[in-house]
Design an enzyme around this catalytic site. Structure first.
Site, PDB file in Angstrom:
ATOM      1  N   GLY A   9       0.325  -1.380  -0.373  1.00  0.00           N
ATOM      2  CA  GLY A   9       0.580   0.430   0.214  1.00  0.00           C
ATOM      3  C   GLY A   9       1.231   1.609  -0.276  1.00  0.00           C
ATOM      4  N   GLN A  10       0.157   2.409  -0.357  1.00  0.00           N
ATOM      5  CA  GLN A  10       0.962   4.118   0.083  1.00  0.00           C
ATOM      6  C   GLN A  10       2.026   3.773   0.852  1.00  0.00           C
ATOM      7  OE1 GLN A  10      -1.042   7.039  -2.704  1.00  0.00           O
ATOM      8  NE2 GLN A  10      -2.589   5.534  -2.327  1.00  0.00           N
ATOM      9  N   THR A  56      -9.516  -1.375   1.493  1.00  0.00           N
ATOM     10  CA  THR A  56      -9.347   0.313   0.385  1.00  0.00           C
ATOM     11  C   THR A  56     -10.708   0.355  -0.513  1.00  0.00           C
ATOM     12  OG1 THR A  56      -7.399   0.168  -0.075  1.00  0.00           O
ATOM     13  CG2 THR A  56      -7.480   0.860   2.274  1.00  0.00           C
ATOM     14  N   THR A  95      -9.548   6.172   9.065  1.00  0.00           N
ATOM     15  CA  THR A  95     -10.499   7.200   7.879  1.00  0.00           C
ATOM     16  C   THR A  95     -11.462   8.725   8.585  1.00  0.00           C
ATOM     17  OG1 THR A  95     -11.071   7.222   5.267  1.00  0.00           O
ATOM     18  CG2 THR A  95     -11.751   5.575   7.495  1.00  0.00           C
ATOM     19  N   TYR A 119     -17.472   0.314   3.531  1.00  0.00           N
ATOM     20  CA  TYR A 119     -15.931   0.403   4.054  1.00  0.00           C
ATOM     21  C   TYR A 119     -16.199   1.874   5.154  1.00  0.00           C
ATOM     22  CZ  TYR A 119     -12.012   2.943   3.652  1.00  0.00           C
ATOM     23  OH  TYR A 119     -10.142   3.468   3.783  1.00  0.00           O
ATOM     24  N   TRP A 144      -8.211  10.871   1.326  1.00  0.00           N
ATOM     25  CA  TRP A 144      -7.503  11.631   0.250  1.00  0.00           C
ATOM     26  C   TRP A 144      -6.014  11.325   0.048  1.00  0.00           C
ATOM     27  CZ3 TRP A 144     -10.768  16.186  -1.919  1.00  0.00           C
ATOM     28  CH2 TRP A 144     -11.405  16.105  -2.089  1.00  0.00           C
TER      29      TRP A 144
END
Length: 280
Positions: A9-10, A56, A95, A119, A144
């Site tokens: 993941g990022q 996600t 989130t 989610y 974001w």
């Protein structure tokens, strides 16, 4: 050593780049399997744990809610239980989707939660499980997420902006684009501070500033990338998706700066860094 759940993941990739961590991908540990999670934490004996693993796929979660809950709720709960048993802190990434997106005021960490999609429900359940474990923890809500790797809005806009002369982009969803590199740095700092001072446990916000709409963000991407692609503002109702999105994703990050000394990142500087990395 700090143990990170997540690898591709990022945020996990930025954590690995920062160094001083061991990242566990799916091949090493299923982040939705409580037994595997407990075994990983016991065998690695870390100083702290960062959970950067998550389901996600917001729209797909509407039809795969069990899969979303496994990674976003059951897994974090098991991590929190194991960390509490070992007396080590857990930093868990959450989130803005735990809120319903009403109003225009930035959300405070203490505001009432009311997710409007599967989610968001799964991420809220994860928060509740982390808190219920009773150990040292920080829940870090962000929004974001963008970076030079993985699938995200910046990379999508760069691709579409190079292919088309004009795009219609949603303009009534307002939030803070947050560079993954800044989130990773914040998680590492928070983990170290929790080791030294468990009393800092709690729920915090960390999101890019200033707030912006998706349409405004797209214009900034095109402008900084030198792409000639015009943007037309449209309402969310003209771009229907399986999962409803919150209109107001503004997050108040003041408490994170007060407690941890971590100011909210400027997404414009982060965007410049992302574009520079992609161009090189």
């Amino acid at each position: 050593m700090i143990l990170v759940f997540g690898q591709s993941g990022q945020v996990a990739r930025e954590l690995a780049r920062a160094g001083g961590v061991t990242c566990l991908g799916r091949d090493a540990c299923d982040a939705g399997d409580p037994g595997a999670i407990r075994a990983a934490i016991e065998s690695h004996e870390p100083r702290a744990v960062i959970n950067a693993a998550a389901y996600t796929a917001v729209d797909r979660a509407e039809s795969e809610e069990d899969a979303a809950f496994a990674l976003n709720a059951i897994g974090p709960g098991a991590m929190a239980d194991a960390c509490a048993a070992s007396g080590i802190p857990l930093v868990h990434i959450s989130t803005d989707y735990v809120f319903d997106g009403s109003g225009k005021t930035p959300w405070q960490p203490s505001d009432a939660v009311a997710p409007i999609n599967a989610y968001g429900r799964s991420k809220l359940a994860g928060e509740e499980a982390v808190c219920a474990a009773g150990g040292t923890h920080a829940i870090l809500r962000t929004s974001w997420v963008v970076s030079a790797h993985g699938a995200n809005f910046v990379k999508t806009m760069l691709r579409l902006g190079a292919e088309r002369d004009a795009l219609n982009i949603v303009a009534d969803q307002i939030g803070g684009p947050t560079p993954a590199r800044d989130i990773a740095a914040a998680c590492l700092s928070i983990a170290e501070q929790l080791i030294a001072d468990p009393a800092k446990s709690g729920t915090y916000h960390f999101a890019g500033q200033p707030p912006v709409s998706w349409a405004e963000f797209a214009r900034a991407i095109f402008d900084r990338a030198g792409l000639r692609c015009s943007v037309t503002d449209i309402p969310s109702r003209d771009y229907p998706t399986p999962a409803a999105r919150p209109l107001n994703s503004r997050l108040d990050c003041a408490e994170t700066e007060t407690i941890f000394g971590l100011p909210a990142p400027d997404w414009r500087a982060g965007l410049d860094d992302i574009l520079k990395e992609l161009s090189s």
